[in-house]
Scaffold this motif. Structure first.
Motif, PDB file in Angstrom:
ATOM      1  N   GLU A 162       0.677  -1.294  -0.130  1.00 35.51           N
ATOM      2  CA  GLU A 162      -0.277   0.068  -0.462  1.00 35.51           C
ATOM      3  C   GLU A 162       0.725   1.019  -0.147  1.00 35.51           C
ATOM      4  OE1 GLU A 162      -1.683   2.254  -0.552  1.00 35.51           O
ATOM      5  OE2 GLU A 162      -3.661   0.772  -0.441  1.00 35.51           O
ATOM      6  N   SER A 163       0.696   2.132  -1.206  1.00 33.00           N
ATOM      7  CA  SER A 163       1.625   3.065  -1.228  1.00 33.00           C
ATOM      8  C   SER A 163       1.435   4.464  -0.504  1.00 33.00           C
ATOM      9  CB  SER A 163       1.563   3.984  -2.123  1.00 33.00           C
ATOM     10  OG  SER A 163       0.450   3.798  -3.427  1.00 33.00           O
ATOM     11  N   ARG A 164      -0.371   4.681   0.275  1.00 32.88           N
ATOM     12  CA  ARG A 164      -0.623   5.421   0.983  1.00 32.88           C
ATOM     13  C   ARG A 164       0.286   5.604   2.202  1.00 32.88           C
ATOM     14  NH1 ARG A 164      -6.543   5.164  -0.584  1.00 32.88           N
ATOM     15  NH2 ARG A 164      -6.221   2.317  -0.455  1.00 32.88           N
ATOM     16  N   THR A 165      -0.023   6.813   2.811  1.00 36.20           N
ATOM     17  CA  THR A 165       0.426   6.543   4.527  1.00 36.20           C
ATOM     18  C   THR A 165      -0.242   5.786   4.818  1.00 36.20           C
ATOM     19  OG1 THR A 165       1.365   8.880   3.930  1.00 36.20           O
ATOM     20  CG2 THR A 165       0.634   7.613   6.199  1.00 36.20           C
ATOM     21  N   LEU A 166       0.275   5.023   5.911  1.00 39.13           N
ATOM     22  CA  LEU A 166      -1.422   4.144   6.722  1.00 39.13           C
ATOM     23  C   LEU A 166      -1.593   4.583   8.498  1.00 39.13           C
ATOM     24  CD1 LEU A 166       0.720   0.834   5.795  1.00 39.13           C
ATOM     25  CD2 LEU A 166      -2.036   1.240   4.803  1.00 39.13           C
ATOM     26  N   ILE A 167      -1.998   4.331   8.490  1.00 41.98           N
ATOM     27  CA  ILE A 167      -3.001   5.364   9.976  1.00 41.98           C
ATOM     28  C   ILE A 167      -3.780   4.314  11.089  1.00 41.98           C
ATOM     29  CG2 ILE A 167      -4.053   6.898  11.478  1.00 41.98           C
ATOM     30  CD1 ILE A 167      -4.022   8.561   8.965  1.00 41.98           C
ATOM     31  N   PHE A 168      -3.065   3.472  11.946  1.00 45.81           N
ATOM     32  CA  PHE A 168      -3.869   1.914  12.989  1.00 45.81           C
ATOM     33  C   PHE A 168      -3.848   2.895  14.567  1.00 45.81           C
ATOM     34  CE2 PHE A 168      -0.726   0.455   9.735  1.00 45.81           C
ATOM     35  CZ  PHE A 168      -1.614  -0.881   9.333  1.00 45.81           C
ATOM     36  N   TYR A 169      -4.200   2.621  15.023  1.00 44.84           N
ATOM     37  CA  TYR A 169      -5.222   2.982  16.585  1.00 44.84           C
ATOM     38  C   TYR A 169      -4.435   1.196  16.810  1.00 44.84           C
ATOM     39  CZ  TYR A 169      -8.142   6.787  15.995  1.00 44.84           C
ATOM     40  OH  TYR A 169      -8.965   8.227  15.207  1.00 44.84           O
ATOM     41  N   GLU A 170      -3.865   1.568  17.656  1.00 43.81           N
ATOM     42  CA  GLU A 170      -2.983   0.552  18.448  1.00 43.81           C
ATOM     43  C   GLU A 170      -3.082   0.847  20.396  1.00 43.81           C
ATOM     44  OE1 GLU A 170      -3.348  -2.277  19.228  1.00 43.81           O
ATOM     45  OE2 GLU A 170      -2.027  -2.021  17.324  1.00 43.81           O
ATOM     46  N   SER A 171      -3.842  -0.226  21.241  1.00 43.22           N
ATOM     47  CA  SER A 171      -3.468  -0.201  22.666  1.00 43.22           C
ATOM     48  C   SER A 171      -2.227  -0.797  22.565  1.00 43.22           C
ATOM     49  CB  SER A 171      -4.818  -1.767  23.258  1.00 43.22           C
ATOM     50  OG  SER A 171      -4.061  -2.631  22.761  1.00 43.22           O
ATOM     51  N   PRO A 172      -1.874  -0.021  24.636  1.00 44.61           N
ATOM     52  CA  PRO A 172      -0.320  -0.081  24.598  1.00 44.61           C
ATOM     53  C   PRO A 172      -0.434  -1.969  25.214  1.00 44.61           C
ATOM     54  CG  PRO A 172      -1.271   1.489  26.016  1.00 44.61           C
ATOM     55  CD  PRO A 172      -2.854   0.838  24.951  1.00 44.61           C
ATOM     56  N   HIS A 173      -0.913  -2.716  25.535  1.00 44.92           N
ATOM     57  CA  HIS A 173      -0.924  -4.277  25.582  1.00 44.92           C
ATOM     58  C   HIS A 173      -0.833  -5.118  24.606  1.00 44.92           C
ATOM     59  CE1 HIS A 173      -5.388  -4.280  25.253  1.00 44.92           C
ATOM     60  NE2 HIS A 173      -5.219  -5.549  25.015  1.00 44.92           N
ATOM     61  N   ARG A 174      -1.121  -4.285  23.243  1.00 48.16           N
ATOM     62  CA  ARG A 174      -1.016  -4.245  21.682  1.00 48.16           C
ATOM     63  C   ARG A 174       0.330  -4.563  20.729  1.00 48.16           C
ATOM     64  NH1 ARG A 174      -6.558  -5.523  21.180  1.00 48.16           N
ATOM     65  NH2 ARG A 174      -6.059  -4.464  19.194  1.00 48.16           N
ATOM     66  N   LEU A 175       0.390  -3.389  21.709  1.00 46.83           N
ATOM     67  CA  LEU A 175       2.172  -2.327  20.267  1.00 46.83           C
ATOM     68  C   LEU A 175       2.786  -3.075  20.483  1.00 46.83           C
ATOM     69  CD1 LEU A 175       2.871   0.452  19.238  1.00 46.83           C
ATOM     70  CD2 LEU A 175       3.871   0.488  21.418  1.00 46.83           C
ATOM     71  N   ILE A 176       3.692  -3.811  21.595  1.00 48.64           N
ATOM     72  CA  ILE A 176       4.730  -4.690  20.568  1.00 48.64           C
ATOM     73  C   ILE A 176       4.236  -5.815  19.369  1.00 48.64           C
ATOM     74  CG2 ILE A 176       6.884  -6.095  22.021  1.00 48.64           C
ATOM     75  CD1 ILE A 176       6.300  -3.189  22.953  1.00 48.64           C
ATOM     76  N   TYR A 177       3.198  -6.701  20.041  1.00 48.76           N
ATOM     77  CA  TYR A 177       3.572  -7.426  19.296  1.00 48.76           C
ATOM     78  C   TYR A 177       3.148  -6.917  17.824  1.00 48.76           C
ATOM     79  CZ  TYR A 177       1.956  -9.916  23.732  1.00 48.76           C
ATOM     80  OH  TYR A 177       2.751 -10.592  25.092  1.00 48.76           O
ATOM     81  N   SER A 178       2.187  -5.950  17.634  1.00 53.10           N
ATOM     82  CA  SER A 178       1.927  -5.444  16.326  1.00 53.10           C
ATOM     83  C   SER A 178       2.680  -5.348  15.705  1.00 53.10           C
ATOM     84  CB  SER A 178       1.255  -3.925  16.511  1.00 53.10           C
ATOM     85  OG  SER A 178      -0.701  -4.939  17.227  1.00 53.10           O
ATOM     86  N   LEU A 179       3.972  -4.552  16.198  1.00 54.79           N
ATOM     87  CA  LEU A 179       5.582  -3.559  15.764  1.00 54.79           C
ATOM     88  C   LEU A 179       6.618  -4.949  15.212  1.00 54.79           C
ATOM     89  CD1 LEU A 179       6.162  -1.306  18.042  1.00 54.79           C
ATOM     90  CD2 LEU A 179       5.634  -1.171  15.999  1.00 54.79           C
ATOM     91  N   HIS A 180       5.998  -5.882  16.512  1.00 54.70           N
ATOM     92  CA  HIS A 180       6.490  -7.482  15.743  1.00 54.70           C
ATOM     93  C   HIS A 180       6.540  -8.111  14.469  1.00 54.70           C
ATOM     94  CE1 HIS A 180      10.357  -8.120  18.924  1.00 54.70           C
ATOM     95  NE2 HIS A 180       9.090  -8.036  19.763  1.00 54.70           N
ATOM     96  N   ASP A 181       5.409  -8.124  14.329  1.00 57.79           N
ATOM     97  CA  ASP A 181       4.000  -8.654  13.432  1.00 57.79           C
ATOM     98  C   ASP A 181       4.454  -7.724  12.110  1.00 57.79           C
ATOM     99  OD1 ASP A 181       3.602 -11.018  14.080  1.00 57.79           O
ATOM    100  OD2 ASP A 181       1.538 -10.238  15.009  1.00 57.79           O
ATOM    101  N   MET A 182       5.005  -6.244  12.349  1.00 60.26           N
ATOM    102  CA  MET A 182       4.706  -5.373  10.853  1.00 60.26           C
ATOM    103  C   MET A 182       6.366  -5.625  10.645  1.00 60.26           C
ATOM    104  SD  MET A 182       3.577  -1.755  12.576  1.00 60.26           S
ATOM    105  CE  MET A 182       1.995  -1.518  12.036  1.00 60.26           C
ATOM    106  N   ILE A 183       7.522  -5.708  11.154  1.00 56.45           N
ATOM    107  CA  ILE A 183       8.520  -5.731  11.255  1.00 56.45           C
ATOM    108  C   ILE A 183       8.760  -8.074  10.736  1.00 56.45           C
ATOM    109  CG2 ILE A 183      10.717  -6.982  12.281  1.00 56.45           C
ATOM    110  CD1 ILE A 183      10.543  -4.880  14.068  1.00 56.45           C
ATOM    111  N   LYS A 184       8.015  -8.827  10.192  1.00 52.56           N
ATOM    112  CA  LYS A 184       8.107  -9.787   9.901  1.00 52.56           C
ATOM    113  C   LYS A 184       7.082  -9.966   8.723  1.00 52.56           C
ATOM    114  CE  LYS A 184       7.665 -12.667  14.382  1.00 52.56           C
ATOM    115  NZ  LYS A 184       6.767 -13.574  14.651  1.00 52.56           N
ATOM    116  N   GLU A 185       6.305  -8.418   8.618  1.00 54.60           N
ATOM    117  CA  GLU A 185       5.301  -8.555   7.327  1.00 54.60           C
ATOM    118  C   GLU A 185       6.543  -7.248   6.704  1.00 54.60           C
ATOM    119  OE1 GLU A 185       3.489 -10.607   6.375  1.00 54.60           O
ATOM    120  OE2 GLU A 185       3.702 -11.921   8.353  1.00 54.60           O
ATOM    121  N   TRP A 186       6.740  -6.645   6.865  1.00 58.88           N
ATOM    122  CA  TRP A 186       6.560  -5.931   5.804  1.00 58.88           C
ATOM    123  C   TRP A 186       8.220  -4.968   6.400  1.00 58.88           C
ATOM    124  CZ3 TRP A 186       3.551  -1.429   8.385  1.00 58.88           C
ATOM    125  CH2 TRP A 186       1.552  -2.155   8.209  1.00 58.88           C
ATOM    126  N   GLY A 187       9.191  -6.111   7.077  1.00 59.67           N
ATOM    127  CA  GLY A 187      10.772  -5.449   7.036  1.00 59.67           C
ATOM    128  C   GLY A 187      10.822  -4.489   8.354  1.00 59.67           C
TER     129      GLY A 187
END
Length: 291
Positions: A162-187
């Motif tokens: 997706e070439s557009r800027t991406l916007i997400f809301y995230e909760s504190p207790h899931r942030l770390i998991y989401s960042l790990h998954d972003m690295i796995k899927e996007w580098g």
């Protein structure tokens, strides 16, 4: 531009009223007028809205409308609107419907031609985007990522290009998991901005690669407390020499022998109907490789 200052409250009308996301001074005078004079305020949580109204010395009737009862209660609210009542729809914070209840009610009103008047106001996603330093002319709002790992990674995988800027809301207790998954899927190198507790006295914005951001938040748990918005740079296609055919390259080389690179790229782009940036990046990459 002409400005209109008088606020008339119309019968049989649903008002969508944004409320502050942290700083109470961000509420608009128009919002206060509507909340004061409508017949009823439909609130996501009457406790939150009750405190807001009390702060501004507003007394009005409150009606609970949240994600679990919206479809059930919409019929009653629509009947009140049809009977001539005016209703303000609010969420706990920000603009209603943006990851908050209200969609079903608004859709029903639109389908039966009940007037819906939206008021402008606070929205965490737009506030964070405006200060992110990332492109804001084209963006993609995705709300909260799923709590389950597989579902979350599936969505991130689908957004990888997706070439557009991406916007997400995230909760504190899931942030770390989401960042790990972003690295796995996007580098790990994709640029991301974490905006936390916007408009409050302890708000913070921090931008870095996903890898660096993850390291930064892990250093101090206070860095990911509260309401979080993530703004992520969209996918940027790498320059590929294979997309330039031999005729294009030949023209570029010949022109470059007589002209500066920028002008040569611009003329070649016009001749062959491609973007000058593609040519310019290609030459710069070639120069780097030669070194």
């Amino acid at each position: 531009m002409k400005y209109h200052y008088q606020e008339k409250i119309y019968a049989s009308t649903l008002y969508i009223v944004p409320t502050p996301i942290g700083n109470l001074n961000d509420i608009t005078q128009r919002a206060l007028t509507v909340l004061s004079h409508v017949d009823l305020v439909a609130a996501e949580d009457t406790r939150y809205t009750g405190l807001l109204l009390k702060h501004f010395s507003i007394k009005n009737k409150l009606f609970m409308l949240h994600v679990h009862n919206e479809q059930q209660k919409t019929k009653l609210l629509v009947e009140k609107l049809q009977d001539g009542k005016s209703i303000a729809l609010v969420s706990n914070a920000g603009t209603p419907l943006i990851n908050d209840p209200g969609y079903y009610l608004v859709r029903c009103c639109r389908e039966i031609n009940i007037r819906v008047i939206p008021l402008p106001g606070a929205c965490a996603a737009i506030t964070a985007l405006s200060a992110s330093g990332l492109p804001s002319n084209r963006f993609c709002y995705e709300g909260f990522l799923p709590s389950k790992t597989k579902a979350r990674r599936d969505i991130l995988r689908n957004l990888a290009y997706e070439s557009r800027t991406l916007i997400f809301y995230e909760s504190p207790h899931r942030l770390i998991y989401s960042l790990h998954d972003m690295i796995k899927e996007w580098g790990s190198k994709r640029y991301i901005v974490l905006a936390r507790e916007l408009t409050k006295s302890w708000e913070s914005l921090y931008g870095a690669s996903i890898e660096k951001l993850l390291e930064w938040v892990l250093e101090d748990k206070n860095r990911y407390k509260g309401e979080i918005v993530l703004i992520v740079k969209g996918y940027v296609k790498k320059v590929d020499a294979n997309i330039l055919d031999s005729s294009t390259l030949r023209t570029l080389i010949l022109l470059q022998q007589e002209l500066p690179l920028k002008i040569a790229s611009k003329l070649t782009a016009k001749i062959h109907g491609i973007t000058k940036n593609t040519l310019y990046k290609y030459v710069l990459n070639q120069q780097k490789d030669d070194k």
